[in-house]
Design an enzyme around this catalytic site. Structure first.
Site, short mmCIF file in Angstrom:
data_model
loop_
_atom_site.label_atom_id
_atom_site.label_comp_id
_atom_site.label_asym_id
_atom_site.label_seq_id
_atom_site.Cartn_x
_atom_site.Cartn_y
_atom_site.Cartn_z
CG ASP A 6 -5.47 21.26 -9.28
OD1 ASP A 6 -4.62 20.82 -10.07
OD2 ASP A 6 -6.68 20.94 -9.34
CE LYS A 40 -8.63 15.41 -15.68
NZ LYS A 40 -8.71 14.83 -14.34
NE ARG A 87 -2.84 0.69 3.40
CZ ARG A 87 -3.16 -0.30 4.24
NH1 ARG A 87 -3.88 -1.33 3.82
NH2 ARG A 87 -2.77 -0.26 5.50
#
Length: 385
Positions: free
Chosen positions: A179, A204, A54
């Site tokens: 961001d 993206k 993880r």
């Protein structure tokens, strides 16, 4: 980051993926480690510190190191999506904390803030992206714990002065997260402008092929309590990236420089062509001198202004939808930053509470031939009613 990496151009860092070579086979292409667990030593220690996939999978290491080098950060964590990364930042806060964030921003995150964020006890002020004075006015010393920036901001591509807002936030004792999905670290490096944390929807531009769902967070200070809260959320929340997706993400980043350069060039050509078009009300693109945030964009974006723009079509929403229905090369689809060009009517996606004008179409300009893209839009415009 080593001194050698500091001297390298981002194009070299991405293409070489820092030049790592797999030690056992001398493979140039990064390997995938699908194992979910790692053997413990007889003294109960863990070889190389790895316990469970993880957080410990070695497939993550190279992608994280590349992002550290590109952003000028000291630690990166990979998440299952951009939303998972952004939400991890919000989960690092405590009930009663105050957040200042843009009015116009990625719609899904804004909706999360107003729903789950409010129910978790957070308070929010939403301000105009490009108004530095308004940011400073709403940042409250002792109360504001997080300032969230998105620049260029989706979908009107407003520009925020990162350095100015960071100065105001830090004076008030707040953390700044940016961001950086649209600009990418090749055009803007928020940490150099004062940001504490940089977020990407890596789905993206970083991946760039519309085939990976991923998110990233990079910090300027891995020892801060806020980052430690994020690390706990990352490890304990379970929203980590799969190893195959991590491998695909790194593969995509290796072509980021050439993809982004072409997208920026194409976007500028499309924007200039339609800027004064008789059938277009407005082109919103920070590379245009007519854009309200152009001067700030010139100051904090280097190498281009990105591949994203919006156009407002004369004739209102009905014609905008008809126009986008006639496009052939521009595909009618959500998302952005892929090699293919996309067009989307954002108001219909976001719903009746959206602040986006009904006549606005969002364009993600890809790496096709610019003349073909312009011709596609011109033909669709001529055939629309």
């Amino acid at each position: 980051m080593s001194d050698d990496n500091k001297k390298q151009h981002p194009a070299t860092i991405t293409a070489q993926a820092l030049g790592w070579v797999e030690e056992t086979t001398r493979s140039v292409t990064p390997p995938i480690y699908p194992s979910t667990t790692f053997e413990r030593n007889t003294d109960l220690s863990y070889h190389d510190g790895r316990c469970y996939t993880r957080t410990d999978n070695p497939t993550y290491d190279q992608a994280c190191a590349v992002l550290d080098a590109l952003e000028g950060g000291v630690e990166t964590r990979l998440f299952a999506s951009g939303m998972a990364a952004a939400v991890a930042v919000l989960h690092a806060l405590s009930p009663g904390d105050h957040v200042v964030t843009p009015k116009v921003m990625y719609w899904a995150l804004r909706s999360f803030m107003l729903d789950s964020g409010v129910r978790a006890g957070l308070t929010f002020d939403f301000v105009d992206n490009g108004d530095t004075d308004e940011w400073a006015k709403h940042i409250k010393p002792g109360t504001t714990k997080l300032v969230w920036l998105e620049t260029p901001a989706n979908p009107d591509w407003q520009i925020t002065d990162i350095a100015a807002v960071c100065a105001a936030a830090h004076k008030a004792g707040a953390i700044v997260a940016v961001d950086n999905t649209v600009a990418t670290p090749l055009l803007t490096r928020p940490i150099e402008l004062g940001a504490d944390i940089v977020m990407h929807s890596a789905t993206k531009y970083l991946n760039g092929h519309s085939d990976v769902l991923a998110g990233t967070l990079t910090t300027a200070d891995k020892d801060s309590q806020f980052w430690q809260n994020i690390r706990k959320q990352h490890a304990g929340g379970g929203g980590v990236l799969g190893v195959f997706e991590a491998w695909l993400l790194l593969r995509g980043m290796r072509t980021l420089s050439v993809r982004l350069e072409r997208a920026c060039t194409n976007a500028m050509a499309v924007a200039r062509h339609f800027e004064n078009h008789s059938e277009i009300e407005q082109v919103q693109y920070p590379g245009l001198e007519s854009h309200i945030g152009h001067d700030i964009a010139k100051r904090q974006m280097t190498g281009g202004f990105g591949g994203m723009m919006s156009i407002r079509v004369k004739g209102g929403g009905k014609r905008a939808v008809d126009f986008h229905n006639h496009c052939k090369l521009f595909k009618r689809a959500t998302s952005l930053g892929g090699v293919e060009s996309l067009i989307e009517h954002r108001a219909s996606v976001e719903g009746p509470t959206s602040p986006v004008p009904d006549d606005l179409l969002r364009l993600s300009v890809g790496i096709e031939n610019a003349d073909d893209l312009i011709n596609d839009l011109e033909t669709a415009l001529a055939n629309s009613k």
